[in-house]
Design a protein around this motif. Structure first.
Motif, short mmCIF file in Angstrom:
data_model
loop_
_atom_site.label_atom_id
_atom_site.label_comp_id
_atom_site.label_asym_id
_atom_site.label_seq_id
_atom_site.Cartn_x
_atom_site.Cartn_y
_atom_site.Cartn_z
N VAL A 112 0.85 -1.19 0.00
CA VAL A 112 0.00 0.00 0.00
C VAL A 112 0.89 1.23 0.00
CG1 VAL A 112 -1.77 1.28 1.25
CG2 VAL A 112 -1.80 -1.22 1.26
N SER A 113 0.53 2.22 -0.81
CA SER A 113 1.32 3.46 -0.87
C SER A 113 0.92 4.35 0.30
CB SER A 113 1.05 4.18 -2.20
OG SER A 113 1.86 5.33 -2.29
N MET A 114 1.87 4.55 1.23
CA MET A 114 1.57 5.34 2.42
C MET A 114 2.87 5.81 3.06
SD MET A 114 0.48 2.25 5.00
CE MET A 114 1.65 0.95 5.42
N ASP A 115 2.73 6.71 4.02
CA ASP A 115 3.86 7.14 4.84
C ASP A 115 3.90 6.21 6.05
OD1 ASP A 115 5.39 8.44 6.93
OD2 ASP A 115 5.28 10.29 5.75
N PRO A 116 4.89 5.31 6.14
CA PRO A 116 4.87 4.31 7.21
C PRO A 116 4.94 4.90 8.62
CG PRO A 116 6.97 4.29 6.04
CD PRO A 116 6.05 5.15 5.25
N ARG B 197 -8.61 -5.20 13.09
CA ARG B 197 -8.89 -5.93 11.85
C ARG B 197 -8.45 -5.10 10.64
NH1 ARG B 197 -13.97 -6.71 14.54
NH2 ARG B 197 -14.35 -8.89 15.12
N THR B 198 -7.90 -5.78 9.65
CA THR B 198 -7.65 -5.14 8.35
C THR B 198 -8.42 -5.92 7.30
OG1 THR B 198 -5.72 -6.48 7.72
CG2 THR B 198 -5.32 -4.53 9.09
N GLU B 199 -8.84 -5.21 6.26
CA GLU B 199 -9.52 -5.89 5.16
C GLU B 199 -9.35 -5.07 3.88
OE1 GLU B 199 -14.08 -5.03 4.98
OE2 GLU B 199 -13.57 -5.35 7.10
N LEU B 200 -9.45 -5.76 2.76
CA LEU B 200 -9.39 -5.10 1.47
C LEU B 200 -10.81 -4.99 0.92
CD1 LEU B 200 -7.78 -3.97 -0.94
CD2 LEU B 200 -7.67 -6.31 -1.83
N ASP B 201 -11.26 -3.76 0.73
CA ASP B 201 -12.57 -3.52 0.11
C ASP B 201 -12.33 -3.43 -1.40
OD1 ASP B 201 -14.96 -2.55 -0.90
OD2 ASP B 201 -15.33 -1.23 0.81
N ALA B 202 -12.53 -4.57 -2.07
CA ALA B 202 -12.21 -4.65 -3.50
C ALA B 202 -13.10 -3.72 -4.33
CB ALA B 202 -12.37 -6.09 -3.99
N LYS B 203 -14.33 -3.52 -3.88
CA LYS B 203 -15.27 -2.70 -4.65
C LYS B 203 -14.82 -1.24 -4.69
CE LYS B 203 -20.18 -1.55 -5.07
NZ LYS B 203 -21.54 -1.77 -4.51
N GLN C 270 -11.79 -0.26 -3.74
CA GLN C 270 -10.33 -0.25 -3.84
C GLN C 270 -9.71 0.53 -2.67
OE1 GLN C 270 -7.87 -1.77 -6.10
NE2 GLN C 270 -9.71 -3.02 -5.95
N GLN C 271 -10.18 0.17 -1.47
CA GLN C 271 -9.66 0.79 -0.26
C GLN C 271 -9.18 -0.27 0.73
OE1 GLN C 271 -13.18 3.10 0.85
NE2 GLN C 271 -12.02 4.99 0.49
N THR D 26 -13.04 3.29 12.32
CA THR D 26 -12.83 2.72 10.98
C THR D 26 -12.03 3.69 10.13
OG1 THR D 26 -14.93 1.52 11.11
CG2 THR D 26 -13.94 1.78 8.93
N VAL D 27 -10.89 3.22 9.64
CA VAL D 27 -10.01 4.01 8.78
C VAL D 27 -10.05 3.42 7.38
CG1 VAL D 27 -7.62 4.64 8.29
CG2 VAL D 27 -8.47 4.70 10.65
N ARG D 28 -10.17 4.28 6.38
CA ARG D 28 -10.14 3.84 4.98
C ARG D 28 -9.13 4.69 4.23
NH1 ARG D 28 -14.46 0.88 2.87
NH2 ARG D 28 -16.02 0.26 4.42
N ILE D 29 -8.20 4.02 3.54
CA ILE D 29 -7.26 4.73 2.68
C ILE D 29 -7.20 4.00 1.33
CG2 ILE D 29 -5.85 5.61 4.57
CD1 ILE D 29 -3.80 3.42 3.92
N PRO D 30 -6.82 4.70 0.27
CA PRO D 30 -6.74 4.05 -1.04
C PRO D 30 -5.77 2.87 -1.02
CG PRO D 30 -6.62 6.43 -1.28
CD PRO D 30 -6.49 6.14 0.19
N ALA D 31 -6.16 1.80 -1.71
CA ALA D 31 -5.27 0.64 -1.80
C ALA D 31 -4.07 0.96 -2.67
CB ALA D 31 -6.03 -0.56 -2.37
#
Length: 236
Positions: A123-127, A155-161, A163-164, A226-231
């Motif tokens: 994932v593209s982010m600032d670690p 929990r972490t999850e990939l929201d494919a719909k 793309q987050q 709940t945190v959502r960031i672009p995949a």
């Protein structure tokens, strides 16, 4: 002269004044606690009570940590730095922060359960900034729940719909009143602890990653952040 200032300048001046006020108030409270601890330490050393001295030194160290956190939070809030994006393993970052804080949870006899979605890749982010986000949410949860019966679930999850990448941190604490205010600067549900900037900084970081954060709370049952960031990179 005040008449010539723009509304934005007036707002910044008001915020700066609030920063100084909250910082001075926080340091004053910590200093009072440290002054009392110093007196206890002096008496313990004079009497040769090393156990009492060790306990007091532990409290003094905690207060030094509170001052450090207060100053760092103020700096982070005022800088609002642009994230340095790079490909990172989101799940491993979350797990590393959990392990870093597990001793703190163990000390309070709070259990932490981690569930990661292995479909999440790089994932593209600032670690460093994202580690701060996970740490802020986890520390809040650990310190909010009851000792011995407290449970925190990450929990972490990939929201494919959409793309987050989704991060959820939930706890079985007493819930949060005035939940709509918790991301506002200087608002705190725990008086005399920090400057009330942790969640404000967390929201800044997430927004700078083109993401969102929200909270839901059920009194005496659970609170979920709940945190959502672009995949992918926000700039891609």
């Amino acid at each position: 002269m005040m008449d010539k200032l723009t509304e934005q300048q007036k707002k910044h001046m008001a915020e700066a004044g609030q920063v100084v006020l909250n910082m001075s108030h926080g340091i004053k409270n910590i200093a009072q606690s440290m002054r009392s601890g110093r007196e206890v330490m002096d008496k313990a050393l004079e009497s040769g009570d090393l156990e009492a001295a060790k306990r007091t030194w532990s409290i003094l160290r905690q207060n030094l940590g509170r001052i450090e956190k207060l100053v760092l939070d103020m700096l982070k809030f005022s800088r609002d730095e642009t994230p340095n994006l790079k490909p990172c393993d989101f799940n491993r970052l979350v797990e590393s922060v959990v392990e870093m804080l597990r001793p703190q949870a163990d000390q309070r006899k709070v259990s932490i359960l981690v569930q990661v979605d292995e479909n999440i890749k790089q994932v593209s982010m600032d670690p460093e900034q994202m580690a701060d986000v996970v740490m802020n949410l986890l520390i809040n949860a650990i310190e909010t729940v009851e000792s011995k019966t407290g449970q925190v679930i990450v929990r972490t999850e990939l929201d494919a719909k959409s793309q987050q990448v989704v991060l959820r941190v939930s706890d079985n604490g007493g819930g949060i009143e005035n939940i709509n205010q918790i991301f506002e600067p200087f608002y705190s549900t725990r008086p005399n602890v920090g400057a009330g900037l942790g969640l404000t900084i967390t929201r800044q970081i997430i927004q700078n990653h083109a993401g969102t954060i929200d909270a839901q709370s059920v009194p005496n049952k659970e609170t979920v952040f709940t945190v959502r960031i672009p995949a992918n990179s926000p700039n891609s």
